[in-house]
Write a protein that holds these residues in place. Structure first.
Motif, short mmCIF file in Angstrom:
data_model
loop_
_atom_site.label_atom_id
_atom_site.label_comp_id
_atom_site.label_asym_id
_atom_site.label_seq_id
_atom_site.Cartn_x
_atom_site.Cartn_y
_atom_site.Cartn_z
N GLU A 1 0.83 -1.21 0.00
CA GLU A 1 0.00 0.00 0.00
C GLU A 1 0.87 1.26 0.00
N LEU A 2 1.98 1.23 0.73
CA LEU A 2 2.87 2.39 0.76
C LEU A 2 3.57 2.60 -0.58
N SER A 3 3.86 1.51 -1.29
CA SER A 3 4.55 1.65 -2.57
C SER A 3 3.62 2.21 -3.65
N ARG A 4 2.32 2.07 -3.51
CA ARG A 4 1.37 2.62 -4.49
C ARG A 4 1.20 4.13 -4.35
N LEU A 5 1.47 4.66 -3.17
CA LEU A 5 1.26 6.08 -2.93
C LEU A 5 2.41 6.91 -3.50
N PRO A 6 2.13 8.15 -3.92
CA PRO A 6 3.20 8.99 -4.46
C PRO A 6 4.21 9.42 -3.40
N GLU A 7 3.79 9.52 -2.15
CA GLU A 7 4.71 9.83 -1.07
C GLU A 7 4.35 9.00 0.15
N ILE A 8 5.33 8.77 1.01
CA ILE A 8 5.08 7.96 2.20
C ILE A 8 4.47 8.87 3.25
N LYS A 9 3.16 8.72 3.43
CA LYS A 9 2.43 9.54 4.38
C LYS A 9 1.21 8.77 4.85
N CYS A 10 0.90 8.89 6.13
CA CYS A 10 -0.27 8.24 6.71
C CYS A 10 -1.53 9.05 6.37
N ILE A 11 -2.70 8.48 6.65
CA ILE A 11 -3.94 9.21 6.40
C ILE A 11 -4.09 10.39 7.34
N CYS A 12 -3.38 10.36 8.48
CA CYS A 12 -3.44 11.49 9.41
C CYS A 12 -2.44 12.58 9.03
N GLY A 13 -1.57 12.32 8.06
CA GLY A 13 -0.60 13.31 7.62
C GLY A 13 0.79 13.13 8.18
N PHE A 14 0.97 12.21 9.12
CA PHE A 14 2.27 11.97 9.73
C PHE A 14 3.12 11.12 8.81
N ARG A 15 4.42 11.32 8.80
CA ARG A 15 5.31 10.62 7.86
C ARG A 15 6.27 9.64 8.53
N VAL A 16 6.07 9.33 9.79
CA VAL A 16 6.97 8.43 10.50
C VAL A 16 6.23 7.12 10.76
#
Length: 67
Positions: free
Chosen positions: A37-52
């Motif tokens: 699922e993370l590889s399909r997204l253009p950037e690594i980001k959670c639905i809450c906006g956090f990137r860690v």
């Protein structure tokens, strides 16, 4: 002398690489996300906006005997 361009590379068999589905969890909200699922997204980001993200590990404890 063998010319490199004339070598036959058909003898090499390609073995399929096994991919393991690794799960990650958001550090802020705890949402579980898989690696695919993370590889399909253009950037690594959670639905809450956090990137860690942290890698979710199984609760199995390995014991190693001393020498």
């Amino acid at each position: 002398m063998i010319n490199m361009a004339e070598e036959n590379f058909d003898e090499v068999e390609e073995t399929p690489v096994e991919t393991f589905d690794v799960n990650y969890s958001c550090l802020r909200c705890g949402t579980m996300v898989s690696n695919t699922e993370l590889s399909r997204l253009p950037e690594i980001k959670c639905i809450c906006g956090f990137r860690v993200f942290t890698k979710v590990r199984p609760p199995v404890v390995k014991t190693v005997k001393a020498i």
